[in-house]
Design a protein around this motif. Structure first.
Motif, PDB file in Angstrom:
ATOM      1  N   ARG A  39       1.352  -1.148   0.072  1.00 53.31           N
ATOM      2  CA  ARG A  39       0.020  -0.141  -0.169  1.00 53.31           C
ATOM      3  C   ARG A  39       0.902   1.257   0.185  1.00 53.31           C
ATOM      4  O   ARG A  39       0.981   1.846  -0.789  1.00 53.31           O
ATOM      5  CB  ARG A  39      -1.068  -0.196   1.076  1.00 53.31           C
ATOM      6  N   GLY A  55       2.457   1.730  -3.268  1.00 49.78           N
ATOM      7  CA  GLY A  55       1.640   2.098  -4.290  1.00 49.78           C
ATOM      8  C   GLY A  55       1.968   0.981  -5.583  1.00 49.78           C
ATOM      9  O   GLY A  55       1.509   1.029  -6.376  1.00 49.78           O
ATOM     10  N   SER A 108      -6.883   1.727   2.701  1.00 50.49           N
ATOM     11  CA  SER A 108      -5.773   2.451   2.590  1.00 50.49           C
ATOM     12  C   SER A 108      -6.904   3.334   3.648  1.00 50.49           C
ATOM     13  O   SER A 108      -6.468   4.542   3.390  1.00 50.49           O
ATOM     14  CB  SER A 108      -5.790   2.768   1.212  1.00 50.49           C
TER      15      SER A 108
END
Ligand SMILES: Nc1nc2c(ncn2[C@@H]2O[C@H](COP(=O)(O)OP(=O)(O)OP(=O)(O)O)[C@@H](O)[C@H]2O)c(=O)[nH]1
Ligand SMILES: [Mg+2]
Length: 286
Positions: free
Chosen positions: A22, A25, A152
């Motif tokens: 996360r 990316g 997220s």
């Protein structure tokens, strides 16, 4: 500019590798719903205008060290703390009860003499929660951040907190020299990990723990197709039969899922030749 190394520590399955992916990316670490997915310390480089961070994802600390596999991979997480880490992220999963494994992990983290951030993951899940069992930990950490790696949530807050504890310094790594973007391992290892992830997803019970995966050849052909020759190594013929499946159905499923993901990751057409071999010594190669 800030620069430093940050270790991700926690018992198996709390979401360490999910968080790493996360933050970066894109996918650098494999993840699965099964414990002990990560088997070796993996370094990945994050950069923005504030500075550079080397993240070290570690295997979850496993309780049963009588297990041969755990005996080999458990010391890795501890070793990461001895290699000049600047900040420790200690991740917990509030949806699971605190147990022996958690206490063991906390014991290891306590020994590290650097700023420590308690990361409470999976806040997208409201019930079940055992958050009260973890309350006592908050006092001994320099900061507490609640996140959801999967959904997220609060990742920016976490990044701000990490940067606030990092020392001033120059970048360690010239990211242009990395073969995989952001990742400090070679492509063959990454591809082998993707294959192992699919084996973890599709195979049940102890079977995923009976195997590893190696990539022997990685060739880009003139027509642009990426040719990958790989093997799954497993401890016994009994497992080999299960990995191949009825009329090859299981290996076909693993192979197809791996190929799809390799195509997305490399942006090329991939031809994957995947075979299964019995090799009782595979753990020695880890
Ligand atoms: N609901 C929810 N699930 C999550 C979250 N983060 C991770 N998971 C799930 O938790 C499982 C384990 O995630 P991993 O990232 O493989 O966990 P890990 O800590 O790296 O595990 P090991 O490598 O085995 O130590 C996966 O099924 C993830 O999708 C989250 O924020 N919310
Ligand atoms: Mg992991």
């Amino acid at each position: 500019m800030k620069a430093g190394t940050v270790a991700l520590i926690g018992r198996p399955n709390v979401g360490k590798s999910t968080l790493l992916n996360r933050i970066l990316g894109h996918k650098v670490a494999i993840t699965s719903p099964k414990p002990q997915t990560t088997r070796f310390n993996l370094q990945a480089v994050y950069e923005d205008d504030r500075g550079q961070i080397i993240f070290v994802d570690t295997p979850g600390i496993f309780g049963k060290v009588s297990d041969t596999l755990a005996r080999r991979i458990n010391p890795q997480a501890e070793a990461s703390l001895k290699q000049g880490v600047n900040v420790v992220l200690y991740m917990i999963d509030h949806t699971r009860e605190r147990d022996f494994e958690e206490n063991k992990t906390l014991g290891i983290v306590r020994k590290a003499n650097v700023p420590k951030i308690l990361v409470i993951n999976k806040i997208d899940v409201k019930t079940p929660t055992h958050i009260v069992q973890y309350k006592f930990m908050e006092e001994e950490f320099d900061a507490v951040v609640k996140i959801s790696a999967l959904a997220s949530k609060n990742i920016n807050t976490l990044m701000d907190t990490i940067f606030s504890f990092l020392p001033e310094g120059k970048p360690f790594v010239d990211t242009k020299t990395l073969t995989q973007p952001g990742l400090n391992i070679n492509s063959k290892i990454f591809l082998a990990e993707v294959i192992r992830e699919k084996a973890f997803l599709f195979l049940r019970r102890e079977v995923p723990y009976s195997l590893t995966s190696v990539v022997d050849q990685l060739i880009e052909r003139d027509n642009g197709v990426l040719y990958v020759k790989a093997r799954i190594l497993t401890s016994s013929d009994r497992y080999k039969v299960m990995i191949i499946g009825k009329q090859g159905a299981m290996i076909k499923e693993i192979s197809m899922a791996a190929r799809k993901e390799l195509e997305t990751a490399t942006n090329k057409k991939v031809y994957l030749e995947l075979t299964v071999e019995t090799d009782p010594h595979w753990m020695e190669y880890l």
